[in-house]
Design a protein around this motif. Sequence first.
Motif, PDB file in Angstrom:
ATOM      1  N   UNK A 238      57.720  57.094 -49.939  1.00 32.11           N
ATOM      2  CA  UNK A 238      57.265  58.356 -49.361  1.00 32.11           C
ATOM      3  C   UNK A 238      56.768  58.175 -47.930  1.00 32.11           C
ATOM      4  N   UNK A 239      56.385  56.981 -47.555  1.00 30.31           N
ATOM      5  CA  UNK A 239      55.801  56.807 -46.228  1.00 30.31           C
ATOM      6  C   UNK A 239      56.821  57.033 -45.107  1.00 30.31           C
ATOM      7  N   UNK A 240      58.087  56.657 -45.333  1.00 33.99           N
ATOM      8  CA  UNK A 240      59.095  56.938 -44.297  1.00 33.99           C
ATOM      9  C   UNK A 240      59.350  58.435 -44.203  1.00 33.99           C
ATOM     10  N   UNK A 241      59.354  59.100 -45.323  1.00 34.05           N
ATOM     11  CA  UNK A 241      59.525  60.561 -45.330  1.00 34.05           C
ATOM     12  C   UNK A 241      58.384  61.208 -44.545  1.00 34.05           C
ATOM     13  N   UNK A 242      57.165  60.783 -44.837  1.00 30.75           N
ATOM     14  CA  UNK A 242      56.007  61.309 -44.124  1.00 30.75           C
ATOM     15  C   UNK A 242      56.105  60.969 -42.639  1.00 30.75           C
ATOM     16  N   UNK A 243      56.542  59.763 -42.317  1.00 25.88           N
ATOM     17  CA  UNK A 243      56.717  59.348 -40.934  1.00 25.88           C
ATOM     18  C   UNK A 243      57.727  60.217 -40.205  1.00 25.88           C
ATOM     19  N   UNK A 244      58.821  60.568 -40.880  1.00 28.65           N
ATOM     20  CA  UNK A 244      59.836  61.433 -40.266  1.00 28.65           C
ATOM     21  C   UNK A 244      59.272  62.830 -39.995  1.00 28.65           C
ATOM     22  N   UNK A 245      58.498  63.340 -40.930  1.00 21.58           N
ATOM     23  CA  UNK A 245      57.893  64.667 -40.745  1.00 21.58           C
ATOM     24  C   UNK A 245      56.928  64.635 -39.565  1.00 21.58           C
ATOM     25  N   UNK A 246      56.108  63.600 -39.486  1.00 16.23           N
ATOM     26  CA  UNK A 246      55.172  63.472 -38.368  1.00 16.23           C
ATOM     27  C   UNK A 246      55.934  63.333 -37.056  1.00 16.23           C
ATOM     28  N   UNK A 247      57.004  62.540 -37.053  1.00 17.18           N
ATOM     29  CA  UNK A 247      57.804  62.354 -35.837  1.00 17.18           C
ATOM     30  C   UNK A 247      58.421  63.670 -35.386  1.00 17.18           C
ATOM     31  N   UNK A 248      58.982  64.409 -36.315  1.00 17.72           N
ATOM     32  CA  UNK A 248      59.568  65.709 -35.987  1.00 17.72           C
ATOM     33  C   UNK A 248      58.493  66.623 -35.388  1.00 17.72           C
ATOM     34  N   UNK A 249      57.313  66.647 -36.008  1.00 13.60           N
ATOM     35  CA  UNK A 249      56.237  67.504 -35.513  1.00 13.60           C
ATOM     36  C   UNK A 249      55.772  67.068 -34.124  1.00 13.60           C
ATOM     37  N   UNK A 250      55.718  65.764 -33.904  1.00 12.68           N
ATOM     38  CA  UNK A 250      55.325  65.253 -32.593  1.00 12.68           C
ATOM     39  C   UNK A 250      56.325  65.616 -31.512  1.00 12.68           C
ATOM     40  N   UNK A 251      57.602  65.440 -31.814  1.00 15.36           N
ATOM     41  CA  UNK A 251      58.649  65.796 -30.843  1.00 15.36           C
ATOM     42  C   UNK A 251      58.642  67.300 -30.563  1.00 15.36           C
ATOM     43  N   UNK A 252      58.417  68.076 -31.604  1.00 16.03           N
ATOM     44  CA  UNK A 252      58.343  69.532 -31.447  1.00 16.03           C
ATOM     45  C   UNK A 252      57.153  69.906 -30.557  1.00 16.03           C
ATOM     46  N   UNK A 253      56.014  69.276 -30.782  1.00 17.44           N
ATOM     47  CA  UNK A 253      54.824  69.599 -29.988  1.00 17.44           C
ATOM     48  C   UNK A 253      55.005  69.215 -28.519  1.00 17.44           C
ATOM     49  N   UNK A 254      55.743  68.144 -28.277  1.00 17.55           N
ATOM     50  CA  UNK A 254      56.030  67.760 -26.897  1.00 17.55           C
ATOM     51  C   UNK A 254      56.922  68.805 -26.234  1.00 17.55           C
ATOM     52  N   UNK A 255      57.897  69.308 -26.965  1.00 21.12           N
ATOM     53  CA  UNK A 255      58.850  70.281 -26.436  1.00 21.12           C
ATOM     54  C   UNK A 255      58.181  71.637 -26.198  1.00 21.12           C
TER      55      UNK A 255
END
Length: 137
Positions: free
Chosen positions: A1-18
């Motif tokens: 589950x940690x990679x799944x959670x990591x992907x969600x956090x990464x997506x949210x981070x990239x979205x917040x930057x954009x």
Amino acid sequence: MSRRKGRIIAFQGLYSMEIGGNPLEEVLKLSWADSDKGESVDEESGTFARMLIAGAVEHKAEIDDLIAKHLNGWEFDRVNKVSMAILRMSVYSLLYQKDIPASIVIDEAVSIAKDYGQNDAFRFINAVLDTIKKTLN
């Protein structure tokens, strides 16, 4: 589950930057990703998320060029920001994380799009990533 959670956090981070113009250094701190219950991001998820965010940002020009070439009838500037964040993270994985099977990268992207994207965004993301995957083989 940690990679799944990591992907969600990464997506949210990239979205917040954009969307918010948040600087990379701040996004990589992941302090914004702590839960409402005061729980912090676990080390494995955080490390994976930081790697995805930093990698997608570092290779953004190459990733965006690849995405643009495979949009089939869509204009790059018209792609929804949520979908774009998912695509950038996923294309980075396809290009640079050869230890992760492409099918997993695409399945995870589709799953995140179903949870966070607009109605049929997952179909669009699946189609773009699948065509990119085929060109990389």
